[in-house]
Every structure is written in structure tokens, then in C-alpha cells.
Design a protein around this motif. Structure first.
Motif, PDB file in Angstrom:
ATOM      1  N   THR A   1      -5.901  17.703   4.910  1.00 57.44           N
ATOM      2  CA  THR A   1      -6.218  16.231   5.425  1.00 57.44           C
ATOM      3  C   THR A   1      -7.428  16.048   6.055  1.00 57.44           C
ATOM      4  OG1 THR A   1      -6.241  17.101   7.695  1.00 57.44           O
ATOM      5  CG2 THR A   1      -4.146  17.032   6.677  1.00 57.44           C
ATOM      6  N   PHE A   2      -8.876  16.785   6.108  1.00 57.05           N
ATOM      7  CA  PHE A   2     -10.202  16.187   6.771  1.00 57.05           C
ATOM      8  C   PHE A   2     -11.079  15.542   5.757  1.00 57.05           C
ATOM      9  CE2 PHE A   2      -9.357  19.206   9.562  1.00 57.05           C
ATOM     10  CZ  PHE A   2      -9.693  18.645  10.830  1.00 57.05           C
ATOM     11  N   ARG A   3     -10.214  15.279   4.368  1.00 58.02           N
ATOM     12  CA  ARG A   3     -11.188  15.224   3.353  1.00 58.02           C
ATOM     13  C   ARG A   3      -9.918  13.863   2.369  1.00 58.02           C
ATOM     14  NH1 ARG A   3     -11.264  20.724   2.133  1.00 58.02           N
ATOM     15  NH2 ARG A   3      -9.312  20.363   0.771  1.00 58.02           N
ATOM     16  N   ALA A   4     -10.688  12.628   2.733  1.00 60.10           N
ATOM     17  CA  ALA A   4     -10.171  11.238   1.873  1.00 60.10           C
ATOM     18  C   ALA A   4     -10.659  11.157   0.729  1.00 60.10           C
ATOM     19  CB  ALA A   4     -10.413  10.295   2.768  1.00 60.10           C
ATOM     20  N   GLY A   5      -9.345  11.241   0.156  1.00 55.41           N
ATOM     21  CA  GLY A   5      -8.747  10.832  -1.626  1.00 55.41           C
ATOM     22  C   GLY A   5     -10.313  10.086  -2.725  1.00 55.41           C
ATOM     23  N   PRO A   6     -10.920  10.141  -2.885  1.00 51.46           N
ATOM     24  CA  PRO A   6     -11.871   9.593  -3.236  1.00 51.46           C
ATOM     25  C   PRO A   6     -11.117   8.187  -3.604  1.00 51.46           C
ATOM     26  CG  PRO A   6     -11.236  10.939  -5.388  1.00 51.46           C
ATOM     27  CD  PRO A   6     -10.607  11.139  -4.211  1.00 51.46           C
ATOM     28  N   GLU A   7     -10.808   7.664  -3.852  1.00 50.18           N
ATOM     29  CA  GLU A   7     -10.387   6.661  -4.246  1.00 50.18           C
ATOM     30  C   GLU A   7     -10.513   5.367  -3.275  1.00 50.18           C
ATOM     31  OE1 GLU A   7      -6.788   8.882  -3.120  1.00 50.18           O
ATOM     32  OE2 GLU A   7      -8.188   8.923  -4.389  1.00 50.18           O
ATOM     33  N   ASP A   8      -9.954   6.530  -1.380  1.00 44.60           N
ATOM     34  CA  ASP A   8      -9.740   5.698   0.035  1.00 44.60           C
ATOM     35  C   ASP A   8     -10.667   5.452   0.084  1.00 44.60           C
ATOM     36  OD1 ASP A   8      -6.856   6.254  -0.414  1.00 44.60           O
ATOM     37  OD2 ASP A   8      -7.387   8.187   0.659  1.00 44.60           O
ATOM     38  N   GLY A   9     -11.229   3.676   0.573  1.00 46.51           N
ATOM     39  CA  GLY A   9     -12.447   3.166   0.627  1.00 46.51           C
ATOM     40  C   GLY A   9     -12.543   3.495   1.877  1.00 46.51           C
ATOM     41  N   VAL A  10     -12.799   3.004   2.875  1.00 45.91           N
ATOM     42  CA  VAL A  10     -13.211   3.140   4.978  1.00 45.91           C
ATOM     43  C   VAL A  10     -11.673   1.928   5.090  1.00 45.91           C
ATOM     44  CG1 VAL A  10     -14.603   2.501   6.470  1.00 45.91           C
ATOM     45  CG2 VAL A  10     -15.727   2.917   4.774  1.00 45.91           C
ATOM     46  N   ALA A  11     -12.130   1.016   4.417  1.00 42.81           N
ATOM     47  CA  ALA A  11     -10.928   0.013   4.759  1.00 42.81           C
ATOM     48  C   ALA A  11      -9.663  -0.245   5.308  1.00 42.81           C
ATOM     49  CB  ALA A  11     -11.497  -1.408   4.332  1.00 42.81           C
ATOM     50  N   ASP A  12      -9.356   1.674   3.794  1.00 46.56           N
ATOM     51  CA  ASP A  12      -8.554   1.627   3.723  1.00 46.56           C
ATOM     52  C   ASP A  12      -7.846   2.469   4.780  1.00 46.56           C
ATOM     53  OD1 ASP A  12      -7.995   0.006   0.636  1.00 46.56           O
ATOM     54  OD2 ASP A  12      -9.003   1.980  -0.208  1.00 46.56           O
ATOM     55  N   VAL A  13      -8.962   4.010   4.873  1.00 45.36           N
ATOM     56  CA  VAL A  13      -8.914   4.516   5.646  1.00 45.36           C
ATOM     57  C   VAL A  13      -8.397   4.318   6.982  1.00 45.36           C
ATOM     58  CG1 VAL A  13      -9.722   6.625   6.406  1.00 45.36           C
ATOM     59  CG2 VAL A  13      -9.391   6.461   4.015  1.00 45.36           C
ATOM     60  N   VAL A  14      -8.911   2.967   7.839  1.00 46.10           N
ATOM     61  CA  VAL A  14      -9.314   2.541   8.639  1.00 46.10           C
ATOM     62  C   VAL A  14      -7.469   1.814   8.607  1.00 46.10           C
ATOM     63  CG1 VAL A  14      -9.600   0.386  10.114  1.00 46.10           C
ATOM     64  CG2 VAL A  14     -11.467   2.393   9.213  1.00 46.10           C
TER      65      VAL A  14
END
Length: 166
Positions: free
Chosen positions: A86-99
Motif C-alpha cells: 500500500t506504500f507504492r502507488a501504481g505506475p498508472e496512478d498520477g498525483v491527481a488520481d491518488v489524491v
């Protein structure tokens, strides 16, 4: 490391002044920390937002992705099988996506909390067979968890582009 100029520093937002009720105080502090964490990640540049700022590999985007998972597990009963992942966002996830994912999870968690009138009652959970903590315990735990990671995020964001403040 970038040189900080006076105009690069953001103002620090003080903790909330809430009413005297325990639930209002706990939720006020949790919402304050949630907003601080989302603001710390929002607008952080790629690829630095994913870069490990410390030997453990901790990175700014991963911290927010992790907190979305903790909120989902705690308040929505979502199953997490690998907490380290859970400490690693997927490579397809941008900043706006994770926020946006974090903010949606917080919104759903708040909807659950809105239905909890008794802080001593067990938190409603969707995972049968596992004991649920009290609403009070869950709120205090999330304040601690979010506050700890917000401190990490403060340091990581300053290392990235010099931005400080909440």
C-alpha cells in the motif's frame, strides 16, 4: 536541493477550534490532518513524488496511497492483504488520481462515521468474523496514523521542491 525563497513557503494552518464534544473534537482533528495530507501531495511534481526520500523507500505519493488503504480498511471494512504494497502507488496512478482516490475514501469513511452516535460502540464493519474496534479507538488511531504520515510527508515534500507548511 532547491534554495527556499520567502515566496515558496506556504502559511501554516493552525489546528481546528471545534466545539466541546468529544466526537466533534476527534473528527475535527482527523479532518484537519486529512486535508493537510492531501494538500501536501497535491501539486507535487512527477517523478519526484514517487522518489524514495529515505533508505526505507518511503515516498510522498505512496504515503497518501497507504492512508487511503488504512481509511478503507478501518472505516469501510476493505481487506488489505499486503500492507507494504500500500506504500507504492501504481505506475498508472498520477498525483491527481491518488489524491482523488484518497478524498473519495475519506468521504465514504465520513458517511460511515456520520451514522455512529456512540463513540464506545463497535465500528460498523463489512468483514464478518473479525472484531471491530470502538468508534473512539478507530478515530484516535486514524489521527495518530495520519498525523505520523503527515510529518513524513512534510519532510519529503520539502526535499522535493522546498514547499513547506500545511
Amino acid at each position: 536541493m532547491p534554495t527556499l525563497h520567502r515566496r515558496d513557503r506556504r502559511g501554516d494552518t493552525p489546528p481546528p477550534r471545534t466545539g466541546g464534544g468529544e466526537a466533534e473534537v476527534l473528527r475535527g482533528f482527523l479532518d484537519y490532518l486529512r486535508a493537510s495530507m492531501a494538500a501536501k501531495v497535491a501539486g507535487a511534481p512527477e517523478p519526484q513524488v514517487r522518489s524514495a526520500g529515505v533508505p526505507s523507500g518511503t515516498n510522498l505519493l505512496g504515503l497518501l496511497d497507504h492512508l487511503a488503504s488504512v481509511e478503507g480498511a478501518m472505516f469501510l471494512g476493505q481487506e488489505v492483504t499486503d500492507w507494504q504494497a500500500t506504500f507504492r502507488a501504481g505506475p498508472e496512478d498520477g498525483v491527481a488520481d491518488v489524491v482523488a482516490r484518497y478524498e473519495r475514501t475519506v468521504e465514504r469513511a465520513n458517511a460511515v462515521l456520520d451514522g455512529c452516535a456512540d463513540l464506545g460502540a463497535p465500528l460498523p464493519r463489512m468483514r464478518p468474523g473479525r472484531p471491530a474496534p470502538s468508534v473512539r479507538w478507530a478515530l484516535v488511531h486514524m489521527i495518530e496514523e495520519t498525523g505520523r504520515h503527515a510529518g513524513h510527508a512534510d519532510i519529503l515534500r520539502e526535499q522535493i521542491d522546498g514547499a513547506t507548511g500545511r
